[in-house]
Motif scaffolding. Structure first.
Motif, PDB file in Angstrom:
ATOM      1  N   UNK A  15      38.602  38.269  39.652  1.00 13.89           N
ATOM      2  CA  UNK A  15      37.484  37.387  40.003  1.00 13.89           C
ATOM      3  C   UNK A  15      37.717  35.990  39.437  1.00 13.89           C
ATOM      4  N   UNK A  16      38.095  35.917  38.162  1.00 12.00           N
ATOM      5  CA  UNK A  16      38.316  34.614  37.533  1.00 12.00           C
ATOM      6  C   UNK A  16      39.467  33.864  38.195  1.00 12.00           C
ATOM      7  N   UNK A  17      40.489  34.616  38.609  1.00 11.20           N
ATOM      8  CA  UNK A  17      41.630  33.978  39.269  1.00 11.20           C
ATOM      9  C   UNK A  17      41.240  33.349  40.592  1.00 11.20           C
ATOM     10  N   UNK A  18      40.421  34.058  41.377  1.00 16.23           N
ATOM     11  CA  UNK A  18      39.975  33.505  42.656  1.00 16.23           C
ATOM     12  C   UNK A  18      38.949  32.395  42.450  1.00 16.23           C
ATOM     13  N   UNK A  19      38.142  32.509  41.381  1.00 14.34           N
ATOM     14  CA  UNK A  19      37.177  31.447  41.073  1.00 14.34           C
ATOM     15  C   UNK A  19      37.910  30.159  40.694  1.00 14.34           C
ATOM     16  N   UNK A  20      39.050  30.297  40.010  1.00 11.44           N
ATOM     17  CA  UNK A  20      39.816  29.115  39.614  1.00 11.44           C
ATOM     18  C   UNK A  20      40.303  28.333  40.831  1.00 11.44           C
ATOM     19  N   UNK A  96      35.142  23.663  29.784  1.00  5.91           N
ATOM     20  CA  UNK A  96      35.736  24.581  30.767  1.00  5.91           C
ATOM     21  C   UNK A  96      34.616  25.161  31.621  1.00  5.91           C
ATOM     22  N   UNK A  97      34.810  25.151  32.937  1.00  2.00           N
ATOM     23  CA  UNK A  97      33.836  25.743  33.865  1.00  2.00           C
ATOM     24  C   UNK A  97      34.157  27.217  34.032  1.00  2.00           C
ATOM     25  N   UNK A  98      33.133  28.074  33.897  1.00  2.00           N
ATOM     26  CA  UNK A  98      33.307  29.532  33.953  1.00  2.00           C
ATOM     27  C   UNK A  98      32.466  30.126  35.074  1.00  2.00           C
ATOM     28  N   UNK A  99      32.884  31.298  35.536  1.00  2.00           N
ATOM     29  CA  UNK A  99      32.150  32.047  36.552  1.00  2.00           C
ATOM     30  C   UNK A  99      31.256  33.080  35.868  1.00  2.00           C
ATOM     31  N   UNK A 100      29.967  33.116  36.230  1.00  2.00           N
ATOM     32  CA  UNK A 100      29.050  34.087  35.637  1.00  2.00           C
ATOM     33  C   UNK A 100      28.764  35.269  36.536  1.00  2.00           C
ATOM     34  N   UNK A 101      29.398  35.303  37.690  1.00  2.00           N
ATOM     35  CA  UNK A 101      29.150  36.388  38.639  1.00  2.00           C
ATOM     36  C   UNK A 101      29.801  37.678  38.141  1.00  2.00           C
TER      37      UNK A 101
END
Length: 630
Positions: A15-20, A96-101
């Protein structure tokens, strides 16, 4: 690309990889779902994913991919969470921008004033294991799992499972100063979908101390004696496609962070949730925030609706299922003959009752015309002995044949005390489950031989009325205090009684055993043991396949049936009513399907007429013997 170990053991990494890549790929959220869908379609890889139904929670790796075979018992109001947030990274001294999903807690150091922050919305379903699921189903699903070969299941917890009280202690300890990602629960949605579907756990008695709230946690299973995990499933898109009581297989990210175990103590709750954002009562907090070690959170990536929960039929693509059914049709007549022989022995030589039992077991509400459910076939076996273990043995065999079932002993005490109909608890904001909150295609065995003489109180009368509505209209009217809300269902009801049942039915068959074994239990056990496990599996497949077949009547046969109806009424108009014709058509449909035929033939129509003639003759003979019988 990520390996199996990565996407099962560390799905958040995917998920984090695709969010990046979100700046260059705005549809990254869709790509996340598509990625896992594709992975789960490949070469039965879904069997590699550990199941909450089979593996104890404390042996599952937190934040790993798991699956859960369940029924949606309640739906809560939507809740808000930090979909995107910004943190101050102390190591690089940068933002740093993070994904909370797909998460419940955020990292420390969140910049709440950041312009990059984004609040998103998600829905929460309270899901329970499929009510009344048979043991053979559980064992079969567990037996096909290959998750034990995947490193994620070799995760060795560094602790034993905590007790309820230990959960309270853990929650008060520092947890990296994590912030709850889930915000205030939205209360804006009051439409039918939201209001009729929320629930969780029963509030403890008011005089219990906060430190023992979790010990009185009620997982709110519809049926008594049920075991297994309950789960809060977080849904991120298309939640309007799901309905209360749907059967699902959910694939999602497991979240069991102790910070989620918010106890309904105002002082403790205020340390985790901003009180200005929370409009929940203490009772609602107890219900909606149970300890994560008892009610884990599952962040849905993908959910497969289950038309049935028979593990012997292939899952996956429709083409695969269709090919399997086509290949089985060749075996179907032989399997039917063997099942008929087995059920005839079970019914002590009554082959007519065995025929009708097969028709009942493959019946299914295939459509609704206005309020009339088409295809239902409630069967009443009268002539069952009172104070005998026979009905219990009969139920055990049905339980061994169908995926989900429940036997309701209709004793006076049960009728006057058990909660049949789900009821909305507005204080705790949940739907309190009842026995009639069942998934589609469940077999409900009503044992009226247990009903003794006595007085039904108000609850008992309401319960009998609810059972009658279920049988007649295939619906349950849930109690929302100031109004009732109608929920359609598809439940197979079999009634066993000494005389004619006090409940309505579509078909009454009076049992006429031709065998009288000296020791009934030994005889029935011997019949059961004589069947090989492989034979039982064939019966189970047969019953599920016969239910799925399409059916039609040609214009030619329709005309022949109309002419036959006129002919039967010519000499005695009272001998064949429109209702009798309807039952005859239902029997003809089920008889055709039971032989693997998806259309009615002249021969099938004649066989249905003969079967009904035998049943009606037997009923009339019994009526003459018992002059008081209606």
């Amino acid at each position: 690309m990520p390996t199996v170990d990565d996407w099962i053991n560390n799905p958040l990494g995917v998920v984090d990889g695709l969010f990046a890549q979100s700046n260059s790929s705005p549809d990254w959220e869709k790509k996340v779902v598509d990625y896992f869908k594709e992975k789960l379609k490949l070469n039965d890889t879904h069997t590699w994913v550990p199941s909450l139904n089979d593996v104890p929670l404390h042996y599952l790796k937190p934040n790993s991919l798991v699956k859960f075979r369940c029924m949606v018992q309640d739906m809560f109001d939507p809740e808000y969470f930090m979909g995107v947030y910004e943190i101050n990274d102390p190591t690089s001294n940068t933002k740093v921008v993070k994904c909370g999903k797909y998460k419940d807690v955020t990292d420390c150091g969140v910049d709440f004033n950041s312009k990059n922050s984004l609040t998103s919305e998600r829905q929460t379903f309270y899901c329970v294991p499929i009510p009344g699921e048979s043991q053979w189903v559980k064992e079969s699903y567990a037996g096909t799992s290959q998750a034990r070969d995947v490193p994620s299941t070799s995760y060795a917890p560094n602790r034993h499972k905590r007790s309820y009280e230990e959960d309270d202690d853990m929650d008060t300890q520092p947890q990296q100063m994590k912030h709850l990602s889930q915000g205030a629960q939205g209360s804006a949605s009051s439409h039918r979908n939201s209001e009729s579907k929320r629930q969780e756990t029963e509030a403890p008695s008011q005089n219990s101390s906060p430190s023992h709230h979790t010990s009185s946690l009620d997982l709110n299973f519809p049926l008594p004696g049920e075991k297994g995990p309950a789960c809060l499933v977080k849904v991120y898109e298309d939640w309007d496609n799901f309905k209360l009581n749907d059967m699902l297989e959910v694939f999602g990210i497991l979240s069991v962070d102790p910070a989620l175990s918010v106890i309904a103590d105002e002082r403790e709750a205020s340390s985790l949730i901003d009180p200005t954002d929370s409009m929940e009562t203490i009772e609602e907090q107890r219900v909606h925030s149970p300890p994560a070690s008892l009610v884990p959170r599952l962040h849905m990536l993908y959910a497969q609706p289950l038309v049935h929960n028979n593990p012997l039929l292939p899952s996956g693509a429709a083409e695969k299922k269709a090919d399997y059914i086509s290949s089985f049709l060749g075996e179907l007549p032989a399997v039917r003959a063997e099942l008929l022989t087995y059920l005839t022995h079970l019914l002590l030589g009554d082959s007519l009752a065995a025929e009708y039992l097969i028709l009942h077991l493959i019946s299914n509400v295939y459509s609704r015309r206005d309020v009339l459910p088409l295809g239902k076939f409630t069967l009443n076996f009268s002539g069952c002995p009172q104070n005998s273990p026979y009905t219990e043995h009969l139920y055990k065999v049905i339980q061994y044949l169908v995926p989900s079932s429940f036997r309701l002993s209709m004793s006076l005490h049960n009728m006057n005390n058990q909660r049949m109909v789900p009821k909305k608890d507005y204080t705790a904001n949940r739907l309190v489950s009842g026995i009639l909150q069942l998934a589609n295609n469940t077999s409900l065995f009503l044992d009226e031989t247990q009903l003794e003489q006595g007085q039904l109180d108000t609850t008992g009368v309401r319960n009998i009325t609810a059972l009658g509505n279920l049988i007649s209209w295939q619906k349950v009217d849930y109690d929302f205090n100031y109004h009732q809300m109608e929920f359609p269902c598809n439940i197979n009801v079999l009634i066993t009684s000494e005389g004619r049942s006090l409940l309505p039915s579509d078909c009454l068959v009076h049992l006429q055993p031709t065998l009288n074994p000296p020791i009934l239990e030994e005889y029935l056990s011997a019949i059961h043991v004589a069947q090989l496990p492989s034979q039982f599996n064939k019966y189970r497949i047969y019953l599920s396949v016969a239910r799925t077949l399409n059916y039609s009547i040609s214009d030619e046969i329709t005309k022949a049936v109309e002419e036959d109806f006129v002919e039967m009424r010519k000499d005695n108009p009272q001998s064949m009513s429109a209702e009798d014709l309807h039952i005859l058509l239902v029997v003809a449909r089920l008889l055709s399907l039971s032989h693997g035929q998806n259309t009615l033939s002249r021969d099938g129509w004649m066989k249905a007429k003969q079967l009904e003639a035998l049943r009606i003759t037997r009923k009339q003979e019994q009526k003459r013997v018992n002059g008081n019988e209606p």
